[in-house]
Motif scaffolding. Structure first.
Motif, PDB file in Angstrom:
ATOM      1  N   VAL B   4       0.870  -1.180   0.000  1.00  0.00           N
ATOM      2  CA  VAL B   4       0.000   0.000   0.000  1.00  0.00           C
ATOM      3  C   VAL B   4       0.903   1.225   0.000  1.00  0.00           C
ATOM      4  N   THR B   5       0.623   2.144  -0.885  1.00  0.00           N
ATOM      5  CA  THR B   5       1.447   3.341  -0.997  1.00  0.00           C
ATOM      6  C   THR B   5       0.624   4.596  -0.708  1.00  0.00           C
ATOM      7  N   GLN B   6       1.071   5.338   0.259  1.00  0.00           N
ATOM      8  CA  GLN B   6       0.495   6.654   0.529  1.00  0.00           C
ATOM      9  C   GLN B   6       1.610   7.658   0.253  1.00  0.00           C
ATOM     10  N   THR B   7       1.472   8.387  -0.809  1.00  0.00           N
ATOM     11  CA  THR B   7       2.580   9.212  -1.288  1.00  0.00           C
ATOM     12  C   THR B   7       2.844  10.439  -0.421  1.00  0.00           C
ATOM     13  N   GLU B   8       1.798  10.937   0.235  1.00  0.00           N
ATOM     14  CA  GLU B   8       2.018  12.146   1.049  1.00  0.00           C
ATOM     15  C   GLU B   8       2.198  11.761   2.513  1.00  0.00           C
ATOM     16  N   GLY B   9       3.318  12.118   3.065  1.00  0.00           N
ATOM     17  CA  GLY B   9       3.505  11.876   4.486  1.00  0.00           C
ATOM     18  C   GLY B   9       2.835  12.944   5.320  1.00  0.00           C
ATOM     19  N   LEU B  10       2.775  14.147   4.753  1.00  0.00           N
ATOM     20  CA  LEU B  10       2.228  15.275   5.493  1.00  0.00           C
ATOM     21  C   LEU B  10       1.420  16.143   4.537  1.00  0.00           C
ATOM     22  N   VAL B  11       0.184  16.432   4.934  1.00  0.00           N
ATOM     23  CA  VAL B  11      -0.663  17.331   4.147  1.00  0.00           C
ATOM     24  C   VAL B  11      -1.165  18.432   5.079  1.00  0.00           C
ATOM     25  N   LEU B  21      -6.527  12.540   0.065  1.00  0.00           N
ATOM     26  CA  LEU B  21      -5.361  11.782   0.493  1.00  0.00           C
ATOM     27  C   LEU B  21      -5.242  10.565  -0.419  1.00  0.00           C
ATOM     28  N   ASN B  22      -4.068  10.391  -0.970  1.00  0.00           N
ATOM     29  CA  ASN B  22      -3.878   9.353  -1.978  1.00  0.00           C
ATOM     30  C   ASN B  22      -3.546   7.991  -1.384  1.00  0.00           C
ATOM     31  N   CYS B  23      -4.084   6.970  -2.008  1.00  0.00           N
ATOM     32  CA  CYS B  23      -3.768   5.596  -1.631  1.00  0.00           C
ATOM     33  C   CYS B  23      -3.799   4.736  -2.887  1.00  0.00           C
ATOM     34  N   THR B  24      -2.698   4.094  -3.180  1.00  0.00           N
ATOM     35  CA  THR B  24      -2.658   3.099  -4.249  1.00  0.00           C
ATOM     36  C   THR B  24      -2.150   1.799  -3.663  1.00  0.00           C
ATOM     37  N   TYR B  25      -2.455   0.708  -4.339  1.00  0.00           N
ATOM     38  CA  TYR B  25      -2.140  -0.593  -3.757  1.00  0.00           C
ATOM     39  C   TYR B  25      -1.741  -1.586  -4.827  1.00  0.00           C
ATOM     40  N   SER B  70      -7.232   1.397 -11.650  1.00  0.00           N
ATOM     41  CA  SER B  70      -6.058   2.201 -11.320  1.00  0.00           C
ATOM     42  C   SER B  70      -5.457   1.823  -9.968  1.00  0.00           C
ATOM     43  N   SER B  71      -6.014   0.767  -9.361  1.00  0.00           N
ATOM     44  CA  SER B  71      -5.518   0.308  -8.045  1.00  0.00           C
ATOM     45  C   SER B  71      -5.456   1.459  -7.045  1.00  0.00           C
ATOM     46  N   SER B  72      -6.561   2.175  -6.938  1.00  0.00           N
ATOM     47  CA  SER B  72      -6.564   3.340  -6.056  1.00  0.00           C
ATOM     48  C   SER B  72      -7.773   3.352  -5.135  1.00  0.00           C
ATOM     49  N   PHE B  73      -7.607   4.002  -4.006  1.00  0.00           N
ATOM     50  CA  PHE B  73      -8.687   4.146  -3.012  1.00  0.00           C
ATOM     51  C   PHE B  73      -8.426   5.462  -2.272  1.00  0.00           C
ATOM     52  N   HIS B  74      -8.525   6.548  -2.986  1.00  0.00           N
ATOM     53  CA  HIS B  74      -8.216   7.871  -2.428  1.00  0.00           C
ATOM     54  C   HIS B  74      -9.312   8.340  -1.476  1.00  0.00           C
ATOM     55  N   LEU B  75      -8.909   8.990  -0.411  1.00  0.00           N
ATOM     56  CA  LEU B  75      -9.852   9.509   0.581  1.00  0.00           C
ATOM     57  C   LEU B  75     -10.120  10.982   0.293  1.00  0.00           C
ATOM     58  N   GLN B  76     -11.398  11.357   0.293  1.00  0.00           N
ATOM     59  CA  GLN B  76     -11.746  12.726  -0.034  1.00  0.00           C
ATOM     60  C   GLN B  76     -12.781  13.287   0.925  1.00  0.00           C
ATOM     61  N   LYS B  77     -12.764  14.605   1.013  1.00  0.00           N
ATOM     62  CA  LYS B  77     -13.790  15.328   1.767  1.00  0.00           C
ATOM     63  C   LYS B  77     -13.933  16.693   1.116  1.00  0.00           C
ATOM     64  N   SER B  78     -15.135  17.173   1.007  1.00  0.00           N
ATOM     65  CA  SER B  78     -15.369  18.401   0.247  1.00  0.00           C
ATOM     66  C   SER B  78     -14.863  19.646   0.978  1.00  0.00           C
ATOM     67  N   SER B  79     -14.903  19.607   2.319  1.00  0.00           N
ATOM     68  CA  SER B  79     -14.532  20.796   3.068  1.00  0.00           C
ATOM     69  C   SER B  79     -13.878  20.387   4.384  1.00  0.00           C
ATOM     70  N   ILE B 102      -2.421  -5.112   5.490  1.00  0.00           N
ATOM     71  CA  ILE B 102      -1.194  -4.422   5.134  1.00  0.00           C
ATOM     72  C   ILE B 102      -1.495  -2.930   5.180  1.00  0.00           C
ATOM     73  N   PHE B 103      -0.775  -2.207   6.030  1.00  0.00           N
ATOM     74  CA  PHE B 103      -1.013  -0.775   6.168  1.00  0.00           C
ATOM     75  C   PHE B 103      -0.018   0.033   5.351  1.00  0.00           C
ATOM     76  N   GLY B 104      -0.487   1.181   4.872  1.00  0.00           N
ATOM     77  CA  GLY B 104       0.398   2.154   4.265  1.00  0.00           C
ATOM     78  C   GLY B 104       1.158   2.909   5.345  1.00  0.00           C
ATOM     79  N   SER B 105       2.020   3.793   4.921  1.00  0.00           N
ATOM     80  CA  SER B 105       2.883   4.508   5.863  1.00  0.00           C
ATOM     81  C   SER B 105       2.167   5.638   6.592  1.00  0.00           C
ATOM     82  N   GLY B 106       0.959   5.951   6.164  1.00  0.00           N
ATOM     83  CA  GLY B 106       0.173   6.968   6.852  1.00  0.00           C
ATOM     84  C   GLY B 106       0.384   8.363   6.294  1.00  0.00           C
ATOM     85  N   THR B 107      -0.662   9.178   6.369  1.00  0.00           N
ATOM     86  CA  THR B 107      -0.599  10.583   5.974  1.00  0.00           C
ATOM     87  C   THR B 107      -1.079  11.429   7.138  1.00  0.00           C
TER      88      THR B 107
END
Lengths: 117, 113
Positions: B4-11, B21-25, B70-79, B102-107
């Motif tokens: 699992v890949t979370q590309t952003e460590g800090l947002v 928040l991005n998540c690909t697997y 696209s092997s993705s599961f991005h997390l979103q919120k409008s506001s 299997i956990f990603g590295s976290g954002t």
């Protein structure tokens, strides 16, 4: 309501010393239990899981062992700590029966922060 | 192997702006994806989960859609809200069995006023 309690909250230990971390779940019979570990800046890594008393399955050992002496208790231990054992240890539970965390929500404890010096 | 890949460590973003928040697997098994959230000094909690392709899953104002193409599961919120500041983990059912995630590295999401 179910509660999960981990102890201790934090530990500072010397390399080569023994370690015992505990976890108790109240309010749910025969939960599935899990140990997770997070190195500083790293991801959550599953170490062990247990479906029933006396039975523990290893996922990644890291020179650690786990035991389930009672239905509601999960223990993580080692006789000799390494520097690499430092990190954050989380206990978790999910509903009993088959399925594991892919079908049932994981409920985590607040964790134990371990520093090995 | 599974990953699992979370590309952003800090947002860091301002209150009221949208969150993504991005998540690909990568997995060799049927796909079960999860988002867990951990607020400061609290235990991680399940936020969302999905195993159905192209179906939007929502909870507490957050949503995610599993896209197997696209092997993705991005997390979103409008506001974003100040209370959304937390550590977010994406996780995947392991091919080795349903007993392992299997956990990603976290954002780490920080929402500023």
């Amino acid at each position: 309501a179910q509660t999960i309690h981990q102890w201790p909250v934090a530990e500072i230990k010397a390399v080569g010393s023994p370690l015992s971390l505990g976890c108790t779940i109240k309010g749910k019979s025969s939960p599935n239990l899990y140990w997770y570990w997070q190195a500083t800046g790293g991801t959550l890594q599953q170490l062990f899981y247990s479906i029933t008393v006396g039975q523990v399955e290893s996922v990644v050992q890291l020179n650690l062992s786990a035991s389930r002496p009672k239905d509601d208790q999960f223990i993580l231990s080692t006789e000799k700590l390494l520097l690499s054992h430092s990190g954050f240890y989380l206990c978790a539970w999910s509903l009993p029966g088959t399925g594991g965390p892919s079908q049932n929500t994981l409920y985590f404890g607040a964790g134990t922060r371990l520093s090995v010096l | 192997g599974d990953s699992v890949t979370q590309t952003e460590g800090l947002v860091t973003l301002t209150e009221g702006l949208p969150v993504m928040l991005n998540c690909t697997y990568q997995t060799a098994y049927s796909t079960f994806l999860f988002w867990y959230v951990q607020h400061l000094n609290e235990a991680p909690k399940l936020l969302l989960k999905s195993s159905t392709d192209n179906k939007r899953t929502e909870h507490q104002g957050f949503h995610a859609t599993l896209h197997k193409s696209s092997s993705s599961f991005h997390l979103q919120k409008s506001s974003a809200q100040l209370s959304d500041s937390a550590l977010y983990y994406c996780a995947l059912r392991a091919s080795s069995g349903s007993w392992q995630l299997i956990f990603g590295s976290g954002t780490q999401l920080t929402v500023m006023p």
